[in-house]
Design an enzyme around this catalytic site. Structure first.
Site: not given
Ligand code: 13P
Length: 283
Positions: A81, A133, A180, A207-208, A210, A229, A231-232
Site C-alpha cells: 500500500d 494514484e 483517517g 482509498h480512505g 473507513s 481500502n 484501515d482506520t
Molecule cells: P482508511 O484508514 O481511511 O480506511 O484508509 C485506508 C487506506 O486508504 C489505505 O491506503
C-alpha cells in the site's frame, strides 16, 4: 491461495462488486481478515502500508501474508500500500508480494508517469500487478500526510493519459475520500467516478474508505470502484475489543486472552464490510 491483485479486480469489475483491501500489521489482524474472508467466501487483499512495514518488518509481513494466503480457502492477494519508491517495490516483489502500489501522486503528471512506468515495466515482467494514484487523496495514512488544502481530485483526461502511458492494472482516484477519521460525512464525487471509469476502462480503487456510509460505497462500486481500502475502521474495532476486555478483566496478563476479543471484533467489522462490497460468495 495466493493470487495477483489484477486477477481479483478483473473478476470484481466483470461482476460489479469490490474486493476489500485491509491493512495488516500483525498476526491477529491477518487472521481476522482471512477468517472473515473464509466465513463469507470472499476474495480479499492483505495490504501492508509504510507504517505496517516499519512496525513488523518486511520479512515478517511478507511471511505472515504468504502463509495466510497459501493456507486460505479463498483467493488472497498480498499488496504493498502506498509504495514510496522503486527500491521498496523491488524488495516487496522479492519477498513475494503479488501486487504493489507505487504512489507518485506527489509529483507533477509527467514525473508521476515516468516514475510509475519504471515500476510497471519490471512488475509486469514477473507477473505482479501495479496500482498507482492520480490526484491527491487527503488525510494521513500512517506516516504519509496530505493536507486537505493540497488534496486534489483526479482529472478524467489526465487519468486517460496516465493509464495509457503507464499501462497500470488499477488506478487509485481522489474523489472526495480521505485517510483517517472524518470530521463530517465525506461527500463523494460520483459523477467523477463514473466519468473516469467510462474513460479509463481499468478497475478503480477507493482509498480512505473507513467512515464512508455503506450506501455511498455501494453507489461508488456500481460506478466502477473495484478495490476498497480500509484501515482506520479496523483499528477502531481492534482497540474497542482490547478496551472492553481489559475493562472487564483488569488483572488479566495473558496477551492471548486480551487479543482474542480484539481479533473477533475486527473480524465482525470486516464481514460487515464484505457484505457492503458485494464480495460475499465471489471467491
Ligand atoms: P482508511 O484508514 O481511511 O480506511 O484508509 C485506508 C487506506 O486508504 C489505505 O491506503
Amino acid at each position: 491461495m495466493l493470487v495477483t491483485g489484477r486477477e481479483l479486480l478483473l473478476d470484481a469489475q466483470k461482476k460489479g462488486y469490490a474486493v476489500g483491501a485491509f491493512n495488516v500489521n500483525n498476526m491477529e489482524i491477518v487472521q481476522a481478515i482471512i477468517e472473515a474472508a473464509e466465513e463469507t467466501n470472499s476474495p480479499v487483499i492483505l495490504q501492508a502500508s509504510q507504517g505496517g512495514i516499519k512496525y513488523a518488518g518486511i520479512e515478517y509481513i511478507a511471511a505472515l501474508g504468504k502463509v495466510a494466503a497459501e493456507k486460505a480457502k479463498v483467493p488472497v492477494a498480498l499488496h504493498l500500500d502506498h509504495g514510496t519508491d522503486f527500491d521498496q517495490v523491488m524488495l516487496c516483489i522479492r519477498h513475494g508480494f503479488t501486487s504493489v502500489m507505487i504512489d507518485g501522486s506527489r509529483f507533477p503528471l509527467e514525473e508521476n508517469i515516468a516514475y510509475t512506468k519504471k515500476v510497471v515495466e519490471v512488475a509486469k515482467a514477473v507477473g505482479v500487478s501495479v496500482e498507482a494514484e492520480l490526484g491527491k487523496i487527503g488525510g494521513t495514512e500512517d506516516h504519509i500526510t496530505v493536507d486537505e488544502r493540497d488534496a486534489t481530485f483526479t482529472d478524467p483526461d489526465e487519468a486517460v493519459r496516465f493509464v495509457n502511458e503507464t499501462d497500470i492494472d488499477f488506478l487509485a482516484v481522489a474523489v472526495g475520500t480521505a485517510h483517517g477519521v472524518y470530521k463530517g460525512e465525506p461527500k463523494l464525487d460520483f459523477d467523477r467516478i463514473k466519468t473516469i471509469s467510462d474513460m479509463v476502462k481499468i478497475p478503480l480503487v477507493l482509498h480512505g474508505s473507513s467512515g464512508v456510509p455503506a450506501e455511498a460505497l455501494k453507489k461508488a462500486i456500481s460506478l466502477g470502484i473495484c478495490k476498497i481500502n480500509i484501515d482506520t475502521d479496523l483499528r477502531i474495532a481492534f482497540t474497542e475489543g482490547v478496551k472492553n476486555f481489559l475493562k472487564e478483566n483488569p488483572d488479566n496478563i495473558d496477551p492471548r486472552k486480551i487479543l482474542a476479543p480484539a481479533k473477533a471484533m475486527m473480524k465482525e467489522r470486516i464481514k460487515e464490510k464484505m457484505e457492503v462490497f458485494g464480495s460475499v460468495n465471489k471467491a
